[in-house]
Design a protein around this motif. Structure first.
Motif, mmCIF file in Angstrom:
data_model
loop_
_atom_site.group_PDB
_atom_site.id
_atom_site.type_symbol
_atom_site.label_atom_id
_atom_site.label_comp_id
_atom_site.label_asym_id
_atom_site.label_seq_id
_atom_site.Cartn_x
_atom_site.Cartn_y
_atom_site.Cartn_z
ATOM 1 N N LYS A 84 -10.228 5.810 -7.227
ATOM 2 C CA LYS A 84 -11.165 4.756 -6.812
ATOM 3 C C LYS A 84 -10.574 3.340 -6.906
ATOM 4 C CE LYS A 84 -15.705 6.895 -7.390
ATOM 5 N NZ LYS A 84 -16.992 6.844 -8.120
ATOM 6 N N PRO A 85 -9.798 2.999 -7.926
ATOM 7 C CA PRO A 85 -9.288 1.611 -8.024
ATOM 8 C C PRO A 85 -8.131 1.300 -7.072
ATOM 9 C CG PRO A 85 -9.331 2.718 -10.177
ATOM 10 C CD PRO A 85 -9.470 3.777 -9.135
ATOM 11 N N PHE A 86 -7.711 2.269 -6.257
ATOM 12 C CA PHE A 86 -6.483 2.086 -5.475
ATOM 13 C C PHE A 86 -6.526 0.835 -4.598
ATOM 14 C CE2 PHE A 86 -3.870 2.748 -1.674
ATOM 15 C CZ PHE A 86 -2.641 3.006 -2.252
ATOM 16 N N SER B 74 0.834 -1.207 0.000
ATOM 17 C CA SER B 74 0.000 0.000 0.000
ATOM 18 C C SER B 74 0.870 1.258 0.000
ATOM 19 C CB SER B 74 -0.918 0.007 1.226
ATOM 20 O OG SER B 74 -1.790 -1.101 1.218
ATOM 21 N N SER C 145 -5.124 -4.954 -3.292
ATOM 22 C CA SER C 145 -5.522 -6.344 -3.046
ATOM 23 C C SER C 145 -4.936 -7.283 -4.090
ATOM 24 C CB SER C 145 -7.048 -6.460 -3.039
ATOM 25 O OG SER C 145 -7.604 -5.696 -1.989
ATOM 26 N N VAL C 146 -4.977 -6.863 -5.344
ATOM 27 C CA VAL C 146 -4.411 -7.681 -6.420
ATOM 28 C C VAL C 146 -2.906 -7.867 -6.212
ATOM 29 C CG1 VAL C 146 -3.913 -7.771 -8.894
ATOM 30 C CG2 VAL C 146 -6.179 -7.072 -8.102
ATOM 31 N N GLU D 14 -11.970 10.561 -8.770
ATOM 32 C CA GLU D 14 -12.422 9.368 -9.482
ATOM 33 C C GLU D 14 -11.228 8.492 -9.885
ATOM 34 O OE1 GLU D 14 -15.578 8.350 -10.161
ATOM 35 O OE2 GLU D 14 -16.218 9.979 -8.849
ATOM 36 N N LEU D 15 -10.096 9.156 -10.142
ATOM 37 C CA LEU D 15 -8.909 8.401 -10.558
ATOM 38 C C LEU D 15 -8.355 7.525 -9.434
ATOM 39 C CD1 LEU D 15 -7.039 11.211 -12.558
ATOM 40 C CD2 LEU D 15 -8.413 9.324 -13.477
ATOM 41 N N THR E 257 -8.441 -1.766 -4.759
ATOM 42 C CA THR E 257 -8.527 -2.984 -5.567
ATOM 43 C C THR E 257 -7.153 -3.383 -6.083
ATOM 44 O OG1 THR E 257 -10.779 -2.446 -6.279
ATOM 45 C CG2 THR E 257 -9.566 -4.033 -7.613
ATOM 46 N N VAL E 258 -6.405 -2.387 -6.531
ATOM 47 C CA VAL E 258 -5.042 -2.656 -7.007
ATOM 48 C C VAL E 258 -4.169 -3.196 -5.884
ATOM 49 C CG1 VAL E 258 -2.953 -1.607 -7.957
ATOM 50 C CG2 VAL E 258 -5.189 -0.955 -8.859
#
Length: 216
Positions: free
Chosen positions: A35-37, A8, A42-43, A32-33, A39-40
């Protein structure tokens, strides 16, 4: 091994640097940019676990992505020591014993199982040998005899050991040799062969599987 907090933090620094670069280039930024943080993150955590516990074993990744041999399992060991048995006053005969190895990409634990004691690493490192075709394990270990053999026959002690890998496959050797020194001022040599996939925690279980009889 990288933890979730490490990943992280690294991704957070990369995201901030990315955002600064975009701003300098005149690109408009929005929440909005971001938002995927998570999720990334976790991946990346799952991917790090996959590398740590699975991918490092693949021989084709050895030498360029990972530089560590696969030593997992239990090895049959012949150990020759110059230790003098206080009861007989003679150097002991070679000992038939076993080395169990638990391993991941960044962690290694080797435990020597004999009829009288257990030894395990306090710290260790793996490095290439000067020739580059094999590996060397260098470790500091502690030996703990079973209660019935302490303190008159053999006490708890510390030692250092070097183990070199051998075989056609550098990534998965088929034999090992080792030398050790102890704070009892004894030295010895070891040979490792006949690896089995199961990691044993007791000498008796390993001896039953390998078909070995205790020598002492």
């Amino acid at each position: 091994m990288l933890s979730r907090i490490h990943i992280s933090f690294a991704l957070g620094v990369a995201a901030v640097a990315w955002a600064i670069c975009l701003a300098l280039f005149g690109t408009s930024l929005s929440w909005e940019l971001a938002k995927p943080f998570f999720t990334v993150v976790s991946v990346m955590v799952v991917f790090a676990l996959f590398l740590e516990h699975v991918a490092w074993r693949w021989a084709w990744m050895n030498g360029w992505f990972f530089d560590v041999p696969d030593l997992r399992g239990t090895w049959r060991v012949s150990l020759k020591s110059d230790w003098v048995d206080p009861a007989s006053g003679k150097v002991i005969d070679p000992i038939d014993c076993f080395m169990s190895v638990s391993q991941s990409a960044s962690n290694l634990q080797m435990c020597l199982l004999t009829a009288q004691s257990k030894s395990w690493f306090l710290t260790s490192t793996i490095r290439r040998t000067p020739g580059g075709n094999s590996y060397e394990v260098v470790g500091l270990y502690t030996n703990q005899p079973k209660l019935g053999f302490r303190p008159k026959k053999s006490g708890i002690h510390l030692g250092a050991i070097t183990i070199e890998t051998h075989g056609q496959s550098r990534a998965k050797p088929d034999s090992l040799t080792g030398e050790y020194w102890t704070d009892r001022k004894t030295v010895g040599v070891m040979t490792f062969e006949d690896r089995r996939p199961r990691v044993f925690t007791r000498y008796e279980d390993a001896a039953a599987t390998f078909g070995a009889l205790p020598r002492r």
